[in-house]
Design an enzyme around this catalytic site. Structure first.
Site, mmCIF file in Angstrom:
data_model
loop_
_atom_site.group_PDB
_atom_site.id
_atom_site.type_symbol
_atom_site.label_atom_id
_atom_site.label_comp_id
_atom_site.label_asym_id
_atom_site.label_seq_id
_atom_site.Cartn_x
_atom_site.Cartn_y
_atom_site.Cartn_z
ATOM 1 N N LYS A 34 0.841 -1.199 0.000
ATOM 2 C CA LYS A 34 0.000 0.000 0.000
ATOM 3 C C LYS A 34 0.879 1.253 0.000
ATOM 4 C CE LYS A 34 -0.227 -0.511 4.990
ATOM 5 N NZ LYS A 34 -0.980 -1.032 6.121
ATOM 6 N N ARG A 63 -10.392 -0.231 14.965
ATOM 7 C CA ARG A 63 -10.049 0.652 13.859
ATOM 8 C C ARG A 63 -10.878 0.276 12.645
ATOM 9 N NH1 ARG A 63 -4.122 0.995 11.091
ATOM 10 N NH2 ARG A 63 -4.790 -1.071 10.404
ATOM 11 N N TYR A 114 17.183 30.102 6.498
ATOM 12 C CA TYR A 114 16.061 30.849 7.068
ATOM 13 C C TYR A 114 16.271 31.147 8.550
ATOM 14 C CZ TYR A 114 13.010 30.226 3.020
ATOM 15 O OH TYR A 114 12.453 30.280 1.780
ATOM 16 N N MET A 165 12.222 24.123 2.254
ATOM 17 C CA MET A 165 11.263 23.276 1.541
ATOM 18 C C MET A 165 11.966 22.372 0.525
ATOM 19 S SD MET A 165 7.958 24.365 -0.755
ATOM 20 C CE MET A 165 7.159 25.288 0.549
HETATM 21 C C1 LIG Z 1 -0.080 -1.922 6.688
HETATM 22 C C2 LIG Z 1 -0.639 -3.225 7.116
HETATM 23 C C3 LIG Z 1 0.195 -4.343 7.255
HETATM 24 C C4 LIG Z 1 1.713 -4.245 7.194
HETATM 25 O O1 LIG Z 1 2.159 -3.719 8.431
HETATM 26 P P1 LIG Z 1 3.696 -3.441 8.787
HETATM 27 O O2 LIG Z 1 3.636 -2.981 10.187
HETATM 28 O O3 LIG Z 1 4.161 -2.391 7.844
HETATM 29 O O4 LIG Z 1 4.432 -4.716 8.613
HETATM 30 C C5 LIG Z 1 -0.398 -5.553 7.531
HETATM 31 N N1 LIG Z 1 -1.732 -5.652 7.694
HETATM 32 C C6 LIG Z 1 -2.563 -4.594 7.586
HETATM 33 C C7 LIG Z 1 -4.020 -4.777 7.796
HETATM 34 C C8 LIG Z 1 -2.037 -3.353 7.319
HETATM 35 O O5 LIG Z 1 -2.864 -2.293 7.251
#
Ligand SMILES: *Cc1c(COP(=O)(O)O)cnc(C)c1O
Length: 349
Positions: free
Chosen positions: A38, A134, A248, A296
């Site tokens: 992701k 969550r 800055y 920046m």
């Molecule tokens: C992001 C995520 C993972 C991976 O987690 P890490 O801590 O980066 O290894 C696994 N399962 C779910 C549901 C996630 O959202």
């Protein structure tokens, strides 16, 4: 048209990525080891990560949204992979879910009902919330899944990188629910969850951060190698006199005549503006202090120790994630995913 040459780049070590996955697969024991890709592969590049891990034998991938699934759909088809969309299927996602080679991870009773009625028996995954509060069905709602074709049942740990009684509490709650779905695959552990031991692996693990060189808990530090190096070009070199300021708000003043160089990196690239210990740039073996405020798009470094370094030369930022996290007070996740889109990406292997 000539090719665009960018003044900052990520050097990405494909062999280290694969070695990290193999190490996590080994630590997962008999369970299959997947990969969370992701957020564009945690900022590293989901497509490049996915094809490398697929060639190494990884079969199960996880993205957050259908937009992310669409970006990698051709790779899923080419390697016949499994892709799960963690945020489930909203009403607006159903058409995309019907056309892409991915399964939603159903999170709510409404999503389960919609999938049962509209998906024509296609398989899905589901998330059980075992105490993180969550995303996911409550343990008491798990019975709703009786009438869908469930591929993978999962839950997610809230405190995997800590020693916490909630880890075992969540594991037992998940095992209870999973026992009612013997035909599905069961998956609980993220990167740090893998380090909690074989009881947490179930049938499939889902590491993310550790693939990319993050070290979420001490138990993984011996197994994980860095994957990402951050480099930038020097745009200008100059001499500042004793008493002159740099950057800055003039927060740095030269205690003596100093050679400085300005490099093409800044907080818009994800470099923390409030980095507490002004860290160093590494050029070969020299460590060159960052001076003044991170702008920046620019950072100034003291190059007095590197007389040969000049305009157009490349320097590397000390971007060892665990150390930078400690000295900035940020999480390794935030540092890694915060690296912006302005870098060239150069893969080795
Ligand atoms: C992001 C995520 C993972 C991976 O987690 P890490 O801590 O980066 O290894 C696994 N399962 C779910 C549901 C996630 O959202």
């Amino acid at each position: 048209m000539s090719e665009l040459s960018l003044p900052s780049r990520l050097r990405l070590d494909g062999a280290a990525l694969v070695r990290n996955w193999r190490a996590l697969a080994r630590l997962s024991g008999a369970a299959a080891c997947g990969a969370a890709i992701k957020a564009d592969g945690y900022g590293v590049g989901a497509r490049e990560v996915m094809s490398r891990l697929a060639r190494a034998g990884c079969r199960d991938f996880f993205v957050a949204t259908w937009a992310e699934a669409r970006e990698v759909a051709d790779i899923v088809r080419a390697y016949d992979l499994s892709l799960s969309v963690l945020h489930g299927a909203r009403v607006e996602d159903m058409a995309m879910a019907a056309s892409l080679p991915a399964r939603p991870v159903l999170n709510t009773a409404a999503q389960v009902a919609r999938w049962r009625e509209e998906a024509g028996g296609r398989p899905c995954d589901a998330m059980i919330d075992t105490g993180m509060n969550r995303l996911g069905l409550g343990t008491a709602e798990a019975g709703l899944l009786a009438d869908v074709r469930l591929s993978t049942l999962m839950s997610h740990l809230a405190c995997a990188e800590e020693v916490s009684p909630s880890n075992d509490r969540q594991r037992r709650a998940f095992a209870d629910v999973a026992a009612s779905f013997p035909a599905a695959r069961h998956s609980l552990a993220n990167s740090a969850g893998i380090a909690l031991g074989p009881d947490f692996a179930f049938g499939l693990t889902r590491p993310g951060i550790a693939l990319y060189g993050g070290v979420p808990c001490a138990a993984l530090s011996a197994h994980i190698e860095p994957v990402v190096r951050v480099e930038a070009q020097i745009l200008q070199r100059r001499t500042v006199e004793r008493g002159d300021s740099v950057g800055y708000n003039a927060i740095w003043r030269a205690p003596a005549r100093t050679e400085v160089a300005t490099i093409n990196l800044g907080y818009a690239d994800g470099i923390p503006r409030d980095w507490l210990e002004p860290t160093a740039m590494i050029v070969g073996q020299d460590r060159l202090p960052v001076i003044g405020r991170v702008s920046m798009d620019l950072i100034v470094i003291d190059v007095s120790a590197a007389p040969s370094l000049g305009e157009g030369d490349w320097v590397e930022l000390d971007w060892r994630l665990p150390e930078v996290a400690r000295s900035t007070g940020r999480s390794q996740y935030e540092l890694l995913t915060g690296i912006g889109g302005r870098f060239g990406r150069e893969w080795s292997a």
